[in-house]
Design a protein around this motif. Sequence first.
Motif, short mmCIF file in Angstrom:
data_model
loop_
_atom_site.label_atom_id
_atom_site.label_comp_id
_atom_site.label_asym_id
_atom_site.label_seq_id
_atom_site.Cartn_x
_atom_site.Cartn_y
_atom_site.Cartn_z
N TYR A 151 -8.66 9.73 28.53
CA TYR A 151 -9.45 9.71 29.37
C TYR A 151 -10.47 9.01 29.70
O TYR A 151 -11.16 8.66 28.63
N LEU A 152 -11.06 8.67 31.06
CA LEU A 152 -12.36 8.12 31.09
C LEU A 152 -13.24 8.48 30.30
O LEU A 152 -13.83 9.73 31.41
N GLN A 153 -14.35 8.78 29.68
CA GLN A 153 -15.70 9.45 29.34
C GLN A 153 -17.02 9.48 29.57
O GLN A 153 -17.96 10.20 29.93
N ASN A 154 -17.39 8.11 29.54
CA ASN A 154 -18.23 7.77 29.80
C ASN A 154 -18.75 6.80 30.54
O ASN A 154 -17.31 5.47 30.36
N VAL A 155 -19.05 6.25 31.92
CA VAL A 155 -20.00 5.36 32.06
C VAL A 155 -21.65 4.91 32.73
O VAL A 155 -21.69 6.40 32.32
N GLU A 156 -21.49 3.50 32.01
CA GLU A 156 -22.90 3.75 32.36
C GLU A 156 -23.55 2.58 32.63
O GLU A 156 -21.85 1.58 33.34
N LYS B 73 -37.81 1.14 45.92
CA LYS B 73 -38.96 1.35 45.04
C LYS B 73 -39.44 1.11 43.76
O LYS B 73 -39.82 0.49 43.42
N ASP B 74 -37.84 2.25 43.40
CA ASP B 74 -38.05 1.03 41.91
C ASP B 74 -36.47 -0.21 41.88
O ASP B 74 -35.34 -0.19 42.96
N PRO B 75 -37.13 -1.00 41.59
CA PRO B 75 -36.08 -2.89 41.48
C PRO B 75 -34.81 -2.38 40.24
O PRO B 75 -34.05 -3.42 40.48
N VAL B 76 -34.46 -1.50 39.67
CA VAL B 76 -33.45 -1.38 39.05
C VAL B 76 -33.46 0.17 38.46
O VAL B 76 -33.43 0.49 39.15
N PHE B 77 -31.53 -0.11 38.60
CA PHE B 77 -31.36 1.13 38.76
C PHE B 77 -30.87 1.19 38.04
O PHE B 77 -29.49 0.54 37.19
N LYS B 78 -30.95 2.60 36.94
CA LYS B 78 -29.34 3.18 35.87
C LYS B 78 -29.23 4.23 35.64
O LYS B 78 -29.61 4.68 36.13
N ALA B 79 -27.83 4.30 35.18
CA ALA B 79 -27.07 5.62 35.79
C ALA B 79 -25.83 5.55 34.43
O ALA B 79 -25.98 4.36 33.90
N ASP B 80 -25.82 7.24 33.53
CA ASP B 80 -24.98 6.97 32.73
C ASP B 80 -24.35 8.16 32.24
O ASP B 80 -25.28 9.41 32.72
N ASN B 81 -23.63 8.79 32.19
CA ASN B 81 -22.74 10.52 31.39
C ASN B 81 -21.73 9.84 31.07
O ASN B 81 -20.84 8.89 31.29
N ASN B 82 -21.65 10.54 29.88
CA ASN B 82 -20.98 10.81 28.51
C ASN B 82 -20.08 12.20 28.71
O ASN B 82 -19.34 11.77 27.61
N THR B 83 -19.89 12.63 29.34
CA THR B 83 -19.72 14.37 29.47
C THR B 83 -17.71 14.24 30.72
O THR B 83 -17.55 15.09 31.11
N LEU B 84 -17.26 12.90 31.24
CA LEU B 84 -16.43 12.64 32.07
C LEU B 84 -15.71 13.38 31.70
O LEU B 84 -14.88 12.85 30.41
#
Length: 419
Positions: free
Chosen positions: A301-306, A316-327
């Motif tokens: 399965y797909l577990q992690n997206v960064e 407001k913020d020039p960059v955006f970050k996201a990650d989730n490794n419990t998918l």
Amino acid sequence: MAIRTATCGMGIRGVALLVFLGILQEISSLRFEVKDSTNSTCILADLSVNFSVGYTSLGKQVQVQFNLPETATLNPLSTCGKENTTTPLLGILFGANHSLNILFARNASRYEVSELIFVYNLSDATIFKNATENGTKEVSTKNTGIGASDNTAYKCLNTHSLSMGNVTVSFHDVKLEAYLKQNNYSQNVTLCSEDVSPTASPTATPVTPTSTPVTPSPPAVGNYTVNGTSGYCLLANMGLQLNISYVKKDGKEGLYVFNIDPKNVTVHGGCTNTSANLSLSSDSVYILFSFAKNASTNKSYLQNVEMNTTMPLDSKDPVFKADNNTLMYLQTTSHKSYRCKSMQTLLITSNFSINTNNLQVQAFDIDENKFGSAVECVNDDNGMLVPIVVGAALAGLVLIVLIAYLIGRKRSHAGYQTI
Ligand SMILES: *[C@@H]1O[C@H](CO)[C@@H](O)[C@H](O)[C@H]1NC(C)=O
Ligand SMILES: *[C@@H]1O[C@H](CO)[C@@H](O)[C@H](O)[C@H]1NC(C)=O
Ligand SMILES: *[C@@H]1O[C@H](CO)[C@@H](O)[C@H](O)[C@H]1NC(C)=O
Ligand SMILES: *[C@@H]1O[C@H](CO)[C@@H](O)[C@H](O)[C@H]1NC(C)=O
Ligand SMILES: *[C@@H]1O[C@H](CO)[C@@H](O)[C@H](O)[C@H]1NC(C)=O
Ligand SMILES: *[C@@H]1O[C@H](CO)[C@@H](O)[C@H](O)[C@H]1NC(C)=O
Ligand SMILES: *[C@@H]1O[C@H](CO)[C@@H](O)[C@H](O)[C@H]1NC(C)=O
Ligand SMILES: *[C@@H]1O[C@H](CO)[C@@H](O)[C@H](O)[C@H]1NC(C)=O
Ligand SMILES: *[C@@H]1O[C@H](CO)[C@@H](O)[C@H](O)[C@H]1NC(C)=O
Ligand SMILES: *[C@@H]1O[C@H](CO)[C@@H](O)[C@H](O)[C@H]1NC(C)=O
Ligand SMILES: *[C@@H]1O[C@H](CO)[C@@H](O)[C@H](O)[C@H]1NC(C)=O
């Protein structure tokens, strides 16, 4: 690259114009440099410009296209300006006295092109053949959409077009910075929205200063592969659309939706026995998909997206970050692929989701470098479910009518007998 340099004092008259001819680095970008009285550079610009001008030729409305020629020079009237009195100006001259003037302004945290003025000379028969009118015309706009955070260079490889009446000025391969501190570009760059959303079509439409959320067209499908020790260890065909909700400078909420252009990303990846990685990166966005395999259940399965990306100018913020490794998305058992033709949304975090279309993926246990039999997503099943449900309902209805008819017939028959 031809380098044009001017020394601009506070008094504009009697300014020395120095033209250096350097080595041609990029095919089309021309460099312009504006200096102040102490020889410090305040504006640096590498740009390519295409013009499209409508005019009347022999009584007919015609359109002519031309680009900023290499012979273009810096206008000696260019100036670094003086805070609160004169505006910094990058002036460019070419041909028979055509001039493109780029004016700058800044506020607390940003600088921008506050006005673009283009003056063209219809008497120039080399460009405007058989023009009915002669003499010069001027068009301008204050709505340029060109700007960057302080101490960053504005960069825009894609076409950024500005329409002004009969004229469209299109910039591309641009890097520019005003209010320079160290005589050279800053390390950091602010990308234009055209570069950040690779699908934005390079059409000649006027640019509005605030980015209004537009839903891009369905994403193009990319066919991504990752090599393992023996053949592919990850196959992924999918169209990807990223959906980010963010806070704007004015505190309001914005949506930033853009597609991943398969032609515009670099693909990397690698696998171990229990994890398979695929990363896609471009100038402005990086996204990593990690699949996991549970050896005891044989499920993958797909577990992690960064993900990280540069954001539109109004963010407001020039960059955006996201990650989730419990998918636990796109789950299949070994030797099988997961398929979902319809658009499906994978929620990654509360403010970031991915819309996929025409997706088919398989990580691990790939036989003959091809997808194994597919597990279909619920959305696609629904496509079959609706006709089945409708069919069953219709069949039920027919049955009920038939039974009612038979009962009715029997009753009336019975009634008849008693009389
Ligand atoms: C600026 O540079 C030019 C040549 O690069 C030189 O001739 C001139 O004297 C310099 N001016 C100042 C004020 O340093
Ligand atoms: C600019 O114009 C040239 C020819 O004049 C053309 O080859 C080029 O494709 C144009 N570029 C853009 C981005 O419109
Ligand atoms: C465009 O050009 C035509 C003829 O050259 C002229 O009549 C018309 O006024 C121009 N339009 C604008 C908006 O400048
Ligand atoms: C416009 O072009 C013509 C022909 O090249 C030239 O004679 C004239 O001086 C130019 N006009 C201006 C204002 O420079
Ligand atoms: C421009 O047009 C005017 C009137 O049509 C004419 O008198 C003049 O000679 C023209 N000038 C040029 C440079 O063609
Ligand atoms: C300016 O910066 C560029 C890289 O951004 C570098 O290649 C160049 O050498 C620098 N020029 C000077 C004069 O420092
Ligand atoms: C992946 O493997 C194929 C053959 O199996 C090979 O042609 C290709 O160059 C490999 N790609 C990479 C990035 O190693
Ligand atoms: C993007 O996500 C927001 C919720 O965060 C949703 O309202 C919107 O419809 C989504 N847009 C697209 C194109 O998926
Ligand atoms: C990975 O799988 C191969 C073949 O199934 C096996 O030989 C190897 O020991 C495994 N490696 C690890 C680290 O489990
Ligand atoms: C594999 O799945 C089993 C059963 O669902 C679970 O107990 C176990 O923790 C999983 N192992 C890993 C490494 O996720
Ligand atoms: C990660 O995804 C899981 C499953 O969709 C969700 O429950 C969890 O809240 C997400 N974590 C974050 C940090 O958003």
